[in-house]
Design a protein around this motif. Sequence first.
Motif, short mmCIF file in Angstrom:
data_model
loop_
_atom_site.label_atom_id
_atom_site.label_comp_id
_atom_site.label_asym_id
_atom_site.label_seq_id
_atom_site.Cartn_x
_atom_site.Cartn_y
_atom_site.Cartn_z
N ALA A 1 -97.02 43.75 -1.43
CA ALA A 1 -96.37 43.30 -0.92
C ALA A 1 -95.00 42.22 -1.49
O ALA A 1 -95.62 41.44 -3.02
N ASP A 2 -93.62 42.29 -2.04
CA ASP A 2 -92.90 41.28 -2.67
C ASP A 2 -93.19 39.95 -2.02
O ASP A 2 -92.76 39.32 -2.42
N LEU A 3 -93.36 39.92 -0.63
CA LEU A 3 -93.26 38.64 0.46
C LEU A 3 -93.46 39.09 1.75
O LEU A 3 -93.99 40.05 2.15
N VAL A 4 -94.25 37.55 2.28
CA VAL A 4 -95.27 37.49 3.07
C VAL A 4 -94.95 36.32 3.88
O VAL A 4 -95.03 35.28 3.13
N VAL A 5 -94.69 36.26 4.97
CA VAL A 5 -94.17 35.50 6.14
C VAL A 5 -93.88 35.33 6.87
O VAL A 5 -94.14 36.49 7.64
N THR A 6 -94.55 33.82 7.79
CA THR A 6 -94.20 34.32 9.48
C THR A 6 -93.94 33.55 9.73
O THR A 6 -93.33 32.34 9.34
N SER A 7 -94.00 33.55 11.55
CA SER A 7 -92.51 32.62 12.11
C SER A 7 -92.76 31.26 12.20
O SER A 7 -91.66 30.72 11.94
N ASP A 8 -93.92 30.65 12.11
CA ASP A 8 -93.57 29.78 12.23
C ASP A 8 -94.08 28.72 10.53
O ASP A 8 -93.48 27.62 10.45
N GLU A 9 -93.58 29.25 9.77
CA GLU A 9 -93.11 28.83 8.44
C GLU A 9 -91.93 28.79 8.79
O GLU A 9 -90.89 27.87 7.57
N TRP A 10 -91.22 29.98 8.96
CA TRP A 10 -89.82 29.81 9.21
C TRP A 10 -89.26 29.23 9.96
O TRP A 10 -88.42 28.64 10.36
N GLY A 11 -89.84 28.80 11.39
CA GLY A 11 -90.18 27.96 12.08
C GLY A 11 -88.34 28.46 13.77
O GLY A 11 -88.13 27.57 13.81
N VAL A 12 -89.33 29.67 13.41
CA VAL A 12 -88.44 30.44 14.60
C VAL A 12 -88.93 31.86 14.62
O VAL A 12 -89.31 31.98 13.88
N ARG A 13 -88.77 31.76 16.11
CA ARG A 13 -90.12 33.31 16.82
C ARG A 13 -89.68 34.53 16.62
O ARG A 13 -88.21 34.92 17.76
N LYS A 14 -89.61 35.93 16.62
CA LYS A 14 -88.91 36.76 17.37
C LYS A 14 -89.09 36.72 18.94
O LYS A 14 -90.54 36.03 19.13
N PRO A 15 -88.19 36.81 19.97
CA PRO A 15 -86.89 37.44 19.43
C PRO A 15 -85.69 37.29 19.46
O PRO A 15 -85.28 37.40 19.09
N ASP A 16 -85.83 36.09 18.62
CA ASP A 16 -84.72 35.41 18.59
C ASP A 16 -83.74 35.53 17.53
O ASP A 16 -84.59 36.06 16.51
N PRO A 17 -82.90 36.12 17.67
CA PRO A 17 -81.86 35.90 16.44
C PRO A 17 -81.94 35.44 15.40
O PRO A 17 -81.55 36.20 13.90
N ALA A 18 -82.61 34.28 15.92
CA ALA A 18 -81.91 33.46 14.15
C ALA A 18 -83.46 34.41 13.19
O ALA A 18 -83.45 34.27 12.43
N PHE A 19 -85.02 34.98 13.70
CA PHE A 19 -85.76 35.71 13.14
C PHE A 19 -85.03 36.11 12.69
O PHE A 19 -85.13 36.56 11.24
N PHE A 20 -84.48 37.28 12.93
CA PHE A 20 -83.72 39.23 12.56
C PHE A 20 -82.31 37.90 11.22
O PHE A 20 -82.62 38.51 9.98
N ALA A 21 -82.13 36.98 11.44
CA ALA A 21 -81.36 36.54 10.35
C ALA A 21 -81.60 36.41 9.06
O ALA A 21 -81.55 36.71 8.12
N ARG A 22 -83.58 35.48 9.28
CA ARG A 22 -83.94 35.51 8.44
C ARG A 22 -83.98 36.69 7.29
O ARG A 22 -84.34 37.36 5.95
N VAL A 23 -84.61 37.44 8.20
CA VAL A 23 -84.94 38.94 7.82
C VAL A 23 -83.79 39.48 6.50
O VAL A 23 -84.03 40.07 5.11
N VAL A 24 -82.58 39.44 7.04
CA VAL A 24 -81.13 40.05 6.52
C VAL A 24 -81.38 39.12 5.48
O VAL A 24 -81.29 39.76 3.71
N GLU A 25 -81.70 38.01 5.49
CA GLU A 25 -81.45 36.75 4.02
C GLU A 25 -82.48 36.93 3.15
O GLU A 25 -82.18 37.06 1.53
N VAL A 26 -83.17 37.53 3.71
CA VAL A 26 -84.53 37.33 2.69
C VAL A 26 -84.70 39.51 2.17
O VAL A 26 -85.53 39.65 1.16
N SER A 27 -84.34 40.24 2.53
CA SER A 27 -84.17 41.86 2.15
C SER A 27 -83.60 41.68 0.68
O SER A 27 -84.28 42.56 0.21
N GLY A 28 -82.90 41.20 0.15
CA GLY A 28 -82.37 41.64 -1.26
C GLY A 28 -81.84 43.44 -1.01
O GLY A 28 -81.64 43.41 -1.88
N ALA A 29 -81.18 43.69 0.21
CA ALA A 29 -80.97 45.14 0.63
C ALA A 29 -79.92 44.57 1.80
O ALA A 29 -79.63 43.80 2.73
#
Lengths: 249, 249
Positions: free
Chosen positions: B120-148
């Motif tokens: 995997a290119d990146l492995v990260v958890t909610s506690d490392e990001w400070g936001v948990r699913k299903p919070d939209p902020a979690f998926f905003a972070r997903v979009v940020e790190v996607s690279g696409a």
Amino acid sequence: METIVLGIGETLVRDDRHWASWANWLGVPAHTLSALVGAAVAQGRDATDALRVLRPGMDVDEAYLARAAAGRGEHLDESDLYPDVRPALAELRAAGIRVVVAGNGTVRAGERLRALDLPADLVVTSDEWGVRKPDPAFFARVVEVSGAKPGATLYVGDHPADDLFPAAAAGLRTAHLRRGPYGHWWAEHPDVVGTADFRVNALPELVGVVGGSPARPGAEPHSARPAFEDGTGAVGGARPARVSYLRGL
Amino acid sequence: METIVLGIGETLVRDDRHWASWANWLGVPAHTLSALVGAAVAQGRDATDALRVLRPGMDVDEAYLARAAAGRGEHLDESDLYPDVRPALAELRAAGIRVVVAGNGTVRAGERLRALDLPADLVVTSDEWGVRKPDPAFFARVVEVSGAKPGATLYVGDHPADDLFPAAAAGLRTAHLRRGPYGHWWAEHPDVVGTADFRVNALPELVGVVGGSPARPGAEPHSARPAFEDGTGAVGGARPARVSYLRGL
């Protein structure tokens, strides 16, 4: 109390091996199937519906036979018993109480249970009787084999709809056991609180219960928690419609 | 598809050890806690509510620290991975796909996962990001790190409300994985069928999915089951109100 009648699953026997064995047969992790069982039963569905979530249309009886034919059939031994079973049942018998084990289970489960030589006067399963809880006919059989009047017979189980309510409807005294998923899930439900004569966390508490008289206004159960929380001391009075519980807590 | 993002629990990792460890800490059998987890989550409640059924008022964070202090803290190793994880992720990367693991979990879970050196290119958890699913902020972070772009990023998860719906709301492509209790429980729910771009039974099916274009009217996903059952081929059209699913199937 003259006779105590106990269910099998999650009253005497941990259900872990049973479901783990099914999970293994179906190729899913144990947690997956156990959680599906909890989800199904909490919605008032049959536990075997969890199997059909994994394998839609599955014939459970047929699969049971296929498992047995593959040498992976039902098993039950001493390690499946909750550790308080043997000492509590022995103490009850020492106190002069007739001890009966009667719960849902296969013919094989009955054989395996009797092979454990529990301190009990009778051990029988639903398949041996040809009728399963919560069918009132099951509890009519319980009354038949009790050797005592219903009011002097205590039925002990963990499941409100399979054990507690139909046992009470049959005129038996009842103890709700806070053990296993359903025992815990519905322990504080008003229908459980309003129906159970006694509520216990472990089998040794029953020794105190049966040594005294059933909880009645003014009477004090021994070690078990009295089955009322409204401060009136009333037990077994007005009972809410029980079907409501099946619709979810 | 350029990037694939996968959840952790029941997508990569079996939840068995996690809950068995809590059960052991609380002194109940594993089946008991697992069934309570299923009952709670199927009602739209948090999984940790199962712990509070057993220990009313329990502070889960405090108990987590107490477990760790007692040397019985969280653990995760190769044996917790579903067996298809390593080969499927390797094949995805070999196909030129960026692979990201981003799911709910503690900081320690992130450390343990990275120690497994997954393809995997990146492995990260909610506690490392400070936001948990299903919070939209979690998926905003997903979009940020996607690279696409979101439309070229596929989020894969088992839980409709924690994974599928918020990922779709964030504009990501989605695959619902029929694995683990929630993956199975809600697999045929109309909201799942209507929302998921793809529905898969195992991770290797994703290799076919990402090699092609996202399912659109007229497009044919490769090995995965198309996420429509009305015969129109329409995917991601009118979506029923999602909150309905939380009220039970």
